[in-house]
Design an enzyme around this catalytic site. Sequence first.
Site, mmCIF file in Angstrom:
data_model
loop_
_atom_site.group_PDB
_atom_site.id
_atom_site.type_symbol
_atom_site.label_atom_id
_atom_site.label_comp_id
_atom_site.label_asym_id
_atom_site.label_seq_id
_atom_site.Cartn_x
_atom_site.Cartn_y
_atom_site.Cartn_z
ATOM 1 N N GLY A 256 32.405 39.331 54.178
ATOM 2 C CA GLY A 256 33.503 39.985 54.881
ATOM 3 C C GLY A 256 33.963 41.228 54.150
ATOM 4 N N GLU A 257 35.157 41.679 54.485
ATOM 5 C CA GLU A 257 35.687 42.915 53.901
ATOM 6 C C GLU A 257 35.863 42.799 52.392
ATOM 7 O OE1 GLU A 257 39.521 45.944 54.435
ATOM 8 O OE2 GLU A 257 39.512 43.979 55.387
ATOM 9 N N GLN B 273 44.859 44.235 57.271
ATOM 10 C CA GLN B 273 45.144 42.817 57.499
ATOM 11 C C GLN B 273 46.335 42.638 58.436
ATOM 12 O OE1 GLN B 273 45.591 41.834 53.351
ATOM 13 N NE2 GLN B 273 43.472 41.166 53.126
ATOM 14 N N CYS C 79 44.866 36.251 51.385
ATOM 15 C CA CYS C 79 44.723 35.452 50.168
ATOM 16 C C CYS C 79 46.039 35.347 49.403
ATOM 17 C CB CYS C 79 43.638 36.044 49.268
ATOM 18 S SG CYS C 79 43.956 37.743 48.737
#
Length: 446
Positions: A192-193, A121, A51
């Site tokens: 999601g996470e 990530q 993000c």
Amino acid sequence: MSEVLGIGVSHKTAPVAVRERLALTPGSVGEFLRDTLAVGDVQEAVAISTCNRTEVYVVARDPVEAETRVLGMLARKAGIRPTELAGSIYALRNCDAARHLYRVTSGLESMIVGEAEVQGQVKRAYDDALAAKSTGPLTNHLFRAALATGKRVRSETRIGSRRMSVSSVAAALVSEQLDGLERREVLLVGAGETSELAARALSDHGVEAIFVANRRRDRAISLAQRFGGQAMSFDELPRQLERADALLCTTSSPHPILTGEDVEAVMEARGGRPLLILDLAVPRDVAPEVRDVPGVSLCDIDDLQAVVRRNRSVRQVEAQHAEGIVEEEIQRFAEWLGALEVMPTLGALRARGQAIAEQIVRENAGRWESASEKDLERVAALAQAVVNRILHEPTLRMKNVADDRVHLRMQVIRDLFGLEDVPEGIEAEEPLAEVRPLRRRNQPGT
């Protein structure tokens, strides 16, 4: 010689409106990496997309050409001219690229300094590149070392002791905007996470009901059960929005899932009751025009930075310690990279010197009419000995180069001696041949 090049944008250089246009969805990473390998002479590639950043790490012989081509790819993806994107892009080479990646993996470049999610990530990005078979010796070493550095930072410092993350800050912002979260109903879109972390943070703040909407029904049910909420389908989203206090979106959808028209209908059904929406997704889940709908407070990922700034001073001391660890690890990388740079250059330099010596001996072969075979051997040995003596000190100095300017120094040497046309991978002989005195023919034992 090949170089490591890191190209990207982050929350520090570009707003979410730009970052979302460059974001890579999980399903598109493999194709993007394959396209990158087809660019010029790019040999290896790994892409990170979160993000807060989209970064591409490549290995290429011509970094200038590779940078231009990759920038062009990113610009086409964003649908803008490269010149417009240039102001937001950073491009780093070799140890500078490695240092940046180490800092990213350690959480030092994150919006929430020290947040732990970025380590996972980066690992997923590396795993995706392995699956796409786009890695090689340089990127394999670089990413493994970066992940090890991130692990060391978190084990040797308290930079992540408060376990702050974008999700936890988002929960804090919701609590602040709603004047507390007890007995509140919050809708999560995505499972999601990030949603999981947000659900945990919201539950810790006392949220009474958490509704989870996700296209994967089993995942939504699992998440809802773990945090005392309920799972629902996307079709139920408008109806649930009519009663919720806040909406938090974290999907990986490439397109908005809520438009201004959708939200206007919801607000009409709410009878003027305000609605708080936090959009943590990149690309954004909620269309920007929703911000103009009366009664709606819309915050995106960039709006969290005000909350983040209030917490930044807490981690500064630990961040300084982490910086020291990163620099220690960068020195190791520099030494490893330097070894890759020095030995081929040293081998090429020695090969060039030997070739010149042999050429001079051949050019003068006809000038020693009375020389015997042994005399000619001594002349050839003398020519090689001169080369060895000249190269002895440069060889020692080149082997002792161990800083982040190794590539530049080796490139200067290759340019000065015209070594670009000499094949790479030539190992320098150890040790250089000794310079032995020539014996006179009339000496005993000749």
